[in-house]
Write a protein that holds these residues in place. Structure first.
Motif, short mmCIF file in Angstrom:
data_model
loop_
_atom_site.label_atom_id
_atom_site.label_comp_id
_atom_site.label_asym_id
_atom_site.label_seq_id
_atom_site.Cartn_x
_atom_site.Cartn_y
_atom_site.Cartn_z
N GLU A 2 0.81 -1.22 0.00
CA GLU A 2 0.00 0.00 0.00
C GLU A 2 0.85 1.27 0.00
OE1 GLU A 2 -0.24 -1.56 4.38
OE2 GLU A 2 -0.08 -2.37 2.33
N ASN A 3 2.12 1.12 0.36
CA ASN A 3 3.02 2.27 0.37
C ASN A 3 3.88 2.34 -0.89
OD1 ASN A 3 2.04 2.80 2.89
ND2 ASN A 3 3.85 2.08 3.99
N MET A 4 3.67 1.43 -1.82
CA MET A 4 4.55 1.32 -2.98
C MET A 4 3.77 1.52 -4.28
SD MET A 4 7.84 0.47 -3.73
CE MET A 4 8.40 -0.69 -2.47
N SER A 5 4.16 2.49 -5.05
CA SER A 5 3.50 2.69 -6.35
C SER A 5 3.99 1.63 -7.32
CB SER A 5 3.83 4.08 -6.90
OG SER A 5 5.20 4.15 -7.29
N PRO A 6 3.18 1.29 -8.33
CA PRO A 6 3.60 0.29 -9.33
C PRO A 6 4.90 0.70 -10.02
CG PRO A 6 1.25 0.69 -9.52
CD PRO A 6 1.78 1.72 -8.56
N GLU A 7 5.06 1.99 -10.27
CA GLU A 7 6.26 2.47 -10.94
C GLU A 7 7.50 2.27 -10.07
OE1 GLU A 7 2.67 4.18 -12.48
OE2 GLU A 7 3.53 4.29 -10.44
N ARG A 8 7.35 2.56 -8.79
CA ARG A 8 8.50 2.42 -7.89
C ARG A 8 8.84 0.95 -7.67
NH1 ARG A 8 11.25 6.03 -5.80
NH2 ARG A 8 12.57 5.76 -3.97
N GLU A 9 7.83 0.11 -7.55
CA GLU A 9 8.09 -1.32 -7.40
C GLU A 9 8.82 -1.86 -8.63
OE1 GLU A 9 5.59 -5.50 -7.30
OE2 GLU A 9 4.81 -3.80 -6.15
N LYS A 10 8.40 -1.44 -9.79
CA LYS A 10 9.04 -1.87 -11.03
C LYS A 10 10.51 -1.43 -11.06
CE LYS A 10 8.45 -1.58 -16.09
NZ LYS A 10 9.68 -0.86 -16.48
N ALA A 11 10.77 -0.21 -10.60
CA ALA A 11 12.14 0.30 -10.59
C ALA A 11 13.04 -0.52 -9.67
CB ALA A 11 12.14 1.77 -10.15
N TYR A 12 12.50 -0.88 -8.50
CA TYR A 12 13.28 -1.69 -7.56
C TYR A 12 13.57 -3.07 -8.13
CZ TYR A 12 13.44 1.30 -3.42
OH TYR A 12 13.73 2.31 -2.54
N ARG A 13 12.57 -3.70 -8.70
CA ARG A 13 12.78 -5.05 -9.23
C ARG A 13 13.77 -5.03 -10.40
NH1 ARG A 13 9.35 -8.73 -6.91
NH2 ARG A 13 7.40 -7.93 -6.01
N GLU A 14 13.70 -4.00 -11.22
CA GLU A 14 14.62 -3.91 -12.35
C GLU A 14 16.06 -3.71 -11.87
OE1 GLU A 14 13.09 -0.77 -14.76
OE2 GLU A 14 11.70 -2.09 -15.86
N LYS A 15 16.25 -2.88 -10.85
CA LYS A 15 17.60 -2.64 -10.35
C LYS A 15 18.15 -3.87 -9.63
CE LYS A 15 19.35 0.56 -11.06
NZ LYS A 15 20.31 0.98 -12.11
N LEU A 16 17.30 -4.56 -8.89
CA LEU A 16 17.73 -5.80 -8.25
C LEU A 16 18.14 -6.83 -9.30
CD1 LEU A 16 15.00 -6.17 -5.47
CD2 LEU A 16 17.43 -5.69 -5.08
N SER A 17 17.36 -6.93 -10.37
CA SER A 17 17.69 -7.86 -11.45
C SER A 17 18.99 -7.47 -12.13
CB SER A 17 16.55 -7.89 -12.48
OG SER A 17 15.38 -8.46 -11.94
N GLU A 18 19.19 -6.18 -12.32
CA GLU A 18 20.44 -5.72 -12.93
C GLU A 18 21.65 -6.11 -12.09
OE1 GLU A 18 22.76 -1.51 -13.89
OE2 GLU A 18 20.57 -1.50 -13.68
N ALA A 19 21.53 -5.94 -10.77
CA ALA A 19 22.64 -6.30 -9.88
C ALA A 19 22.88 -7.81 -9.90
CB ALA A 19 22.32 -5.84 -8.45
N LEU A 20 21.80 -8.59 -9.90
CA LEU A 20 21.94 -10.04 -9.94
C LEU A 20 22.60 -10.51 -11.24
CD1 LEU A 20 18.48 -11.06 -8.46
CD2 LEU A 20 20.70 -11.57 -7.44
#
Length: 362
Positions: free
Chosen positions: A55-73
């Motif tokens: 509820e505290n996370m916008s879809p855009e921000r969640e997408k940004a986090y997942r993309e950056k985590l994937s990039e690091a992995l």
């Protein structure tokens, strides 16, 4: 008849030589393949734990986090796949997150009470149990590289402040103006917390601040970390942080304290922690997990759960860890509402998670 016997003996010798040759390692010194395949390689990362709710996370921000985590992995795994050591893989993954303002490390580091960015980092080699750490640095672009240089280019383990910065410069690391780390979102977060300290906010006002700024409740948390096992079965751990928002008096948390926020030993596991650092120091969390494995024979998952879900909870300490052993078994327990985390065991297949109800498939 004699010629046939000689030829037969020659064939037997060739077969024996061939069988022996197959047991040798290749140029990358890969372990002998077992019935289940070669030595597994794996990388696990985290980007901080805390009050992370949908509820505290916008879809855009969640997408940004997942993309950056994937990039690091993907970046870290590419190192492992090319035969690089676990140490290189964890550093590569950490640098991706240090360069992103999404995380409380490097570019996205939080501010101290005096409006500065002071960063801590540590790295440890599970093969040798050599380690390096820095604390309170303000000018090194990627703090994890400073920790690495302390480990490999000095007789010491831990350096702080101006001395650590001078050493980093002498090692020709990327040195930047402290303004490089300034992120306006983080600065506004500091101002809101300082204002909150000056006034007694009612419950509705606090809830409003949480919804507008999900970082408000997590001013004591936020770290990035990586653990890995390479093709030689060596493990490594690395952790980097901007520390606690609004911190005073040169406060340092668990990240650079070897055994508390960062630890690696081939005999047990590699661990990187994130959470309320004071509790992780008092529980020596990373080493405690390794010790439970060493002295009780428990699995990495059971050992990590015992420390994070029991010992820390009993002390009201919030946060989580990531861990990996030499066989590629991983654990990612946390007792907070969420933890940015992920793992990769196969090229092109990073798995990322944020909330506490996601199926990790472990």
């Amino acid at each position: 008849m004699k010629r046939l016997k000689v030829q037969g003996l020659f064939v037997i010798i060739l077969l024996l030589w061939s069988a022996c040759s197959e047991k040798k390692t290749d140029g990358h010194k890969k372990p002998i393949a077992s019935a289940t395949g070669e030595q597994p390689i794996a990388l696990v990362i985290h980007g901080g734990a805390g009050t992370i709710r949908r509820e505290n996370m916008s879809p855009e921000r969640e997408k940004a986090y997942r993309e950056k985590l994937s990039e690091a992995l993907n970046a870290g795994y590419a190192e492992l796949e090319s035969g690089k050591p676990a140490l290189q893989a964890v550093m590569t993954a950490i640098k991706v997150m240090e360069d992103s303002p999404l995380f409380n490390a490097g570019k996205g580091a939080v501010f101290t009470h005096d409006g500065k960015n002071e960063m801590d980092a540590a790295i440890m080699d599970g093969k040798t149990r050599n380690a390096g750490a820095v604390a309170g640095i303000t000018t090194v672009k990627n703090p994890i590289t400073a920790a690495y240089e302390v480990m490999v280019s000095s007789p010491h383990v831990f350096m702080v402040g101006k001395g650590a910065e001078q050493f980093a410069a002498e090692q020709h690391l990327d040195i930047v103006d402290p303004e490089y780390f300034r992120d306006e979102r983080r600065y506004k977060q500091l101002m809101r917390i300082i204002d909150a300290e000056k006034t007694q906010l009612d419950h509705s006002s606090l809830r409003e601040m949480e919804l507008e700024d999900p970082y408000f409740n997590d001013r004591k948390y936020g770290t990035v970390g990586a653990v890995a096992v390479d093709e030689d079965g060596n493990v490594a751990a690395a952790t980097s942080t901007g520390g606690m928002t609004n911190k005073r008096y040169g406060r340092v948390g668990d990240v650079p304290v070897i055994g508390a926020g960062t630890y690696a030993d081939n005999a047990t596991c590699a661990v990187s922690a994130t959470g309320h650092g004071e509790f992780f120091i008092r529980n020596v969390v990373a080493h405690e997990i390794a010790s439970i494995m060493r002295y009780t024979g428990k699995t990495i998952s059971d050992a990590a759960d015992e420390v994070v879900m029991k010992q820390l909870v009993e002390m009201e300490g919030s946060g989580g860890v990531i861990a990996v052993d030499k066989n590629g078994n991983i654990a990612m327990p946390f007792n907070s509402a969420g933890m940015y985390r992920g793992y990769i065991k196969e090229k092109g297949k990073p798995h990322t998670f944020i909330y506490d109800d996601e199926n990790e498939g472990l």
